[in-house]
Design a protein around this motif. Structure first.
Motif, PDB file in Angstrom:
ATOM      1  N   GLN A 136       1.292   7.290   7.319  1.00 29.58           N
ATOM      2  CA  GLN A 136       2.657   7.165   6.617  1.00 29.58           C
ATOM      3  C   GLN A 136       2.527   8.950   5.258  1.00 29.58           C
ATOM      4  O   GLN A 136       3.431   8.984   5.021  1.00 29.58           O
ATOM      5  CB  GLN A 136       3.041   6.081   6.317  1.00 29.58           C
ATOM      6  CG  GLN A 136       3.565   5.348   7.242  1.00 29.58           C
ATOM      7  CD  GLN A 136       4.637   5.857   8.640  1.00 29.58           C
ATOM      8  OE1 GLN A 136       4.697   5.908   9.257  1.00 29.58           O
ATOM      9  NE2 GLN A 136       5.605   6.058   7.519  1.00 29.58           N
ATOM     10  N   TRP A 137       2.360   8.123   4.853  1.00 28.33           N
ATOM     11  CA  TRP A 137       1.510   8.718   3.429  1.00 28.33           C
ATOM     12  C   TRP A 137       0.315   9.543   3.383  1.00 28.33           C
ATOM     13  O   TRP A 137       0.277  10.076   2.174  1.00 28.33           O
ATOM     14  CB  TRP A 137       1.931   8.153   2.439  1.00 28.33           C
ATOM     15  CG  TRP A 137       2.944   6.942   2.346  1.00 28.33           C
ATOM     16  CD1 TRP A 137       4.031   7.904   2.053  1.00 28.33           C
ATOM     17  CD2 TRP A 137       3.395   5.585   2.711  1.00 28.33           C
ATOM     18  NE1 TRP A 137       5.265   6.659   2.108  1.00 28.33           N
ATOM     19  CE2 TRP A 137       4.036   5.344   2.507  1.00 28.33           C
ATOM     20  CE3 TRP A 137       2.533   4.840   2.778  1.00 28.33           C
ATOM     21  CZ2 TRP A 137       4.992   3.698   2.720  1.00 28.33           C
ATOM     22  CZ3 TRP A 137       3.065   3.628   3.334  1.00 28.33           C
ATOM     23  CH2 TRP A 137       4.367   3.029   3.217  1.00 28.33           C
ATOM     24  N   ASN A 138      -0.184   9.987   4.284  1.00 26.52           N
ATOM     25  CA  ASN A 138      -1.157  10.738   3.986  1.00 26.52           C
ATOM     26  C   ASN A 138      -2.256  10.521   2.599  1.00 26.52           C
ATOM     27  O   ASN A 138      -3.193  11.387   1.784  1.00 26.52           O
ATOM     28  CB  ASN A 138      -0.875  12.389   4.568  1.00 26.52           C
ATOM     29  CG  ASN A 138      -1.812  13.292   4.324  1.00 26.52           C
ATOM     30  OD1 ASN A 138      -3.152  13.109   5.217  1.00 26.52           O
ATOM     31  ND2 ASN A 138      -1.992  14.209   4.134  1.00 26.52           N
ATOM     32  N   ILE A 139      -2.587   9.072   2.329  1.00 26.65           N
ATOM     33  CA  ILE A 139      -3.488   8.899   1.233  1.00 26.65           C
ATOM     34  C   ILE A 139      -4.253   8.088   1.969  1.00 26.65           C
ATOM     35  O   ILE A 139      -4.683   7.370   3.090  1.00 26.65           O
ATOM     36  CB  ILE A 139      -2.275   7.687   0.499  1.00 26.65           C
ATOM     37  CG1 ILE A 139      -1.041   8.560   0.027  1.00 26.65           C
ATOM     38  CG2 ILE A 139      -3.520   6.416  -0.649  1.00 26.65           C
ATOM     39  CD1 ILE A 139      -0.134   7.287  -0.810  1.00 26.65           C
ATOM     40  N   ALA A 140      -5.660   8.349   1.335  1.00 24.56           N
ATOM     41  CA  ALA A 140      -6.727   8.064   2.065  1.00 24.56           C
ATOM     42  C   ALA A 140      -7.491   6.852   1.137  1.00 24.56           C
ATOM     43  O   ALA A 140      -7.747   7.071  -0.016  1.00 24.56           O
ATOM     44  CB  ALA A 140      -8.218   8.431   1.908  1.00 24.56           C
ATOM     45  N   ILE A 141      -7.244   5.883   1.167  1.00 25.30           N
ATOM     46  CA  ILE A 141      -7.782   4.299   0.784  1.00 25.30           C
ATOM     47  C   ILE A 141      -8.557   4.020   1.920  1.00 25.30           C
ATOM     48  O   ILE A 141      -8.334   2.619   2.205  1.00 25.30           O
ATOM     49  CB  ILE A 141      -6.343   2.892   0.569  1.00 25.30           C
ATOM     50  CG1 ILE A 141      -5.536   2.966   1.816  1.00 25.30           C
ATOM     51  CG2 ILE A 141      -5.607   3.425  -0.302  1.00 25.30           C
ATOM     52  CD1 ILE A 141      -4.706   1.635   1.517  1.00 25.30           C
ATOM     53  N   ASP A 142      -9.180   4.480   2.855  1.00 29.08           N
ATOM     54  CA  ASP A 142     -10.110   4.391   4.042  1.00 29.08           C
ATOM     55  C   ASP A 142     -11.624   3.203   3.141  1.00 29.08           C
ATOM     56  O   ASP A 142     -11.969   2.841   3.864  1.00 29.08           O
ATOM     57  CB  ASP A 142      -9.852   4.865   4.491  1.00 29.08           C
ATOM     58  CG  ASP A 142     -10.934   4.905   5.934  1.00 29.08           C
ATOM     59  OD1 ASP A 142     -10.326   3.822   6.724  1.00 29.08           O
ATOM     60  OD2 ASP A 142     -11.908   6.003   6.469  1.00 29.08           O
ATOM     61  N   GLY A 143     -12.176   3.905   2.300  1.00 29.34           N
ATOM     62  CA  GLY A 143     -12.783   3.586   1.767  1.00 29.34           C
ATOM     63  C   GLY A 143     -13.143   2.199   1.091  1.00 29.34           C
ATOM     64  O   GLY A 143     -14.291   1.544   1.172  1.00 29.34           O
ATOM     65  N   TRP A 144     -11.897   2.228   0.894  1.00 30.24           N
ATOM     66  CA  TRP A 144     -11.426   1.042  -0.114  1.00 30.24           C
ATOM     67  C   TRP A 144     -11.615   0.319   0.775  1.00 30.24           C
ATOM     68  O   TRP A 144     -12.160  -1.567   0.311  1.00 30.24           O
ATOM     69  CB  TRP A 144     -10.068   1.274  -1.382  1.00 30.24           C
ATOM     70  CG  TRP A 144     -10.888   1.814  -2.080  1.00 30.24           C
ATOM     71  CD1 TRP A 144      -9.822   3.005  -3.033  1.00 30.24           C
ATOM     72  CD2 TRP A 144     -11.268   1.557  -3.753  1.00 30.24           C
ATOM     73  NE1 TRP A 144     -10.702   4.370  -3.312  1.00 30.24           N
ATOM     74  CE2 TRP A 144     -11.113   3.083  -4.511  1.00 30.24           C
ATOM     75  CE3 TRP A 144     -12.306   0.418  -4.376  1.00 30.24           C
ATOM     76  CZ2 TRP A 144     -11.953   3.527  -5.498  1.00 30.24           C
ATOM     77  CZ3 TRP A 144     -12.788   0.922  -4.756  1.00 30.24           C
ATOM     78  CH2 TRP A 144     -12.727   2.268  -5.945  1.00 30.24           C
ATOM     79  N   ALA A 145     -10.747   0.100   1.838  1.00 33.32           N
ATOM     80  CA  ALA A 145     -10.974  -0.474   2.496  1.00 33.32           C
ATOM     81  C   ALA A 145     -12.297  -1.284   3.144  1.00 33.32           C
ATOM     82  O   ALA A 145     -12.233  -2.133   3.922  1.00 33.32           O
ATOM     83  CB  ALA A 145      -9.566  -0.808   4.436  1.00 33.32           C
ATOM     84  N   GLY A 146     -12.405  -0.473   3.353  1.00 31.95           N
ATOM     85  CA  GLY A 146     -14.211  -0.805   4.103  1.00 31.95           C
ATOM     86  C   GLY A 146     -14.798  -1.517   3.334  1.00 31.95           C
ATOM     87  O   GLY A 146     -15.644  -2.119   3.524  1.00 31.95           O
ATOM     88  N   ILE A 147     -14.687  -1.480   1.828  1.00 30.87           N
ATOM     89  CA  ILE A 147     -15.379  -2.306   0.757  1.00 30.87           C
ATOM     90  C   ILE A 147     -14.811  -3.669   0.682  1.00 30.87           C
ATOM     91  O   ILE A 147     -16.095  -4.367   0.662  1.00 30.87           O
ATOM     92  CB  ILE A 147     -15.187  -1.448  -0.744  1.00 30.87           C
ATOM     93  CG1 ILE A 147     -15.839  -0.141  -0.645  1.00 30.87           C
ATOM     94  CG2 ILE A 147     -14.878  -2.845  -1.634  1.00 30.87           C
ATOM     95  CD1 ILE A 147     -15.817   0.362  -2.344  1.00 30.87           C
ATOM     96  N   LEU A 148     -13.602  -3.610   1.157  1.00 25.56           N
ATOM     97  CA  LEU A 148     -12.937  -4.537   1.587  1.00 25.56           C
ATOM     98  C   LEU A 148     -13.269  -5.518   2.918  1.00 25.56           C
ATOM     99  O   LEU A 148     -13.684  -6.940   2.794  1.00 25.56           O
ATOM    100  CB  LEU A 148     -11.365  -5.079   0.855  1.00 25.56           C
ATOM    101  CG  LEU A 148     -10.915  -5.272  -0.179  1.00 25.56           C
ATOM    102  CD1 LEU A 148      -9.478  -4.603   0.314  1.00 25.56           C
ATOM    103  CD2 LEU A 148     -11.017  -5.795  -1.166  1.00 25.56           C
TER     104      LEU A 148
END
Length: 388
Positions: A190-202
């Protein structure tokens, strides 16, 4: 669905105390977990690679680690069902705990590897390309893991398996982890924001938390953890049905694997009762408990003087004294002998494991309290901690 699978694969005999039936339950849980986790791994890995999402790939490897865990747990169950032999007269039941500990270590290893890869992804953040198919697969994965939670939880309770109950908790954590991955995918789309790595840490944190918690529980079982309060309460309630048994103490439960428990305790009987009748009733008690609880039972007879006024008076003084020192203290195996100048009180003093006083301090305090009430009393006290 769970009841249908139980009827289909377990059959009419669903007695969890039967070793063969218990093995069938474990096989059903193991093979179901392997099949579903392999399918989830294949779908998530494919979508994760296509989308370039480390969080989805991490979640996929979490599923394949769950499948590997199911395989090891299944092998452990099969080995634990082996009959007794010369080298292992109490069976191989604890192999189930050993296999569970191996699974826990694998979960922790996977969590650590995913944690490090997620940190690398944060350093080189690129928003993943997420399509509708990817979101659908993640949604299906959440529903599948939620069903696995209820499935594992039911079977774990039926056969009292710590490893399967741990799998249920793991599945619930997977639901949360996959939900986080799905949220990161929607944010990226939706917003082209990379929070992928943070989600991976969680996700990795959930995996590590699950593995460490399960490992602690398995180590406790191997070291010898206390039985459940419900099990002990059940023993005390069961014994009340036998009229010649006044009470029980020194209850001990040795766990050699699920379905392989050895229970022993002291049964108090009136000292003036017929020893043959008391012994016959205790023998019947052992057989009945074996049938009821599915465990090996050994009972020691303790004769208790019931109708001597002086003994009863001294017993009351001893009880009042220990309660004055600490209401949590207990007394059993009370005996009395009369000397030329002293009355000798001989008993066991049970103090809680978390008592602030050491054994010597507790013994001294009780002796002083008894002396206040009766100066000519000499006490021989054995201090011990409860076994359950």
């Amino acid at each position: 669905m769970t009841n249908f699978l139980i009827r289909l694969f377990i059959g009419k005999n669903q007695d969890p105390n039967n070793v063969a039936v218990r093995g069938k339950y474990a096989s059903l849980a193991g093979f179901t977990g392997i099949l579903l986790n392999v399918l989830l791994f294949a779908g998530k890995l494919t979508m994760g690679i296509l989308a370039g999402s480390v969080a989805i790939i991490a979640d996929a490897f979490n599923n394949i680690s769950d499948a590997g865990s199911s395989i090891i747990a299944l092998i452990g169950f099969r080995l634990a069902c082996k009959p007794v032999d010369k080298e292992h007269p109490l069976g191989h039941g604890r192999l189930e705990y050993v296999s569970g500990f191996i699974v826990d270590m694998l979960i922790i290893l996977v969590g650590f590897e995913l944690f490090t890869s997620s940190i690398d992804k944060i350093k080189d953040a690129v928003p993943p390309q997420v399509g509708n198919v990817t979101l659908c697969i993640l949604g299906v994965a959440i529903l599948v893991k939620l069903w696995l939670f209820f499935f594992y939880n039911k079977i774990g309770k039926i056969i009292s398996s710590s490893s399967i109950k741990a799998s249920a908790f793991d599945s619930l954590c997977d639901c949360v982890a996959t939900t986080l991955v799905m949220v990161s995918a929607i944010v990226a789309r939706q917003w082209n924001i990379a929070i992928d790595g943070w989600a991976g840490i969680l996700v990795a944190a959930f995996i590590l938390f699950t593995g460490i918690k399960a490992a602690k529980e398995t180590i406790d079982l191997l070291l010898g953890s206390p039985p459940s309060p419900e099990f002990i309460d059940g023993i005390y309630d069961f014994v009340k049905a036998y009229p010649n048994v006044i009470g029980i103490h020194d209850v001990m439960v040795h766990d050699y694997g699920p379905g392989r428990q050895i229970v022993s305790f002291h049964a108090e009987v009136p000292a003036d009762s017929d020893i043959n009748i008391a012994h016959e009733e205790v023998d019947q008690l052992e057989r009945d408990m074996h049938e009821k609880f599915g465990c090996i039972v050994t009972v020691h007879l303790d004769p208790i003087v019931m109708n001597d006024p002086l003994v009863n008076e001294m017993h009351d003084i001893a009880v009042q004294s220990i309660r004055a020192v600490d209401p949590a203290f207990l007394l059993h195996d009370f005996r009395m002998t009369i000397g030329e100048t002293n009355i000798n009180l001989i008993f066991d003093l049970v103090i809680p494991t978390d008592c602030k006083m050491c054994s010597a301090e507790a013994e001294k305090a009780v002796k002083e309290e008894i002396s206040k009430r009766r100066e000519n009393c000499f006490c021989v006290i054995r201090v011990e901690h409860p076994f359950v």
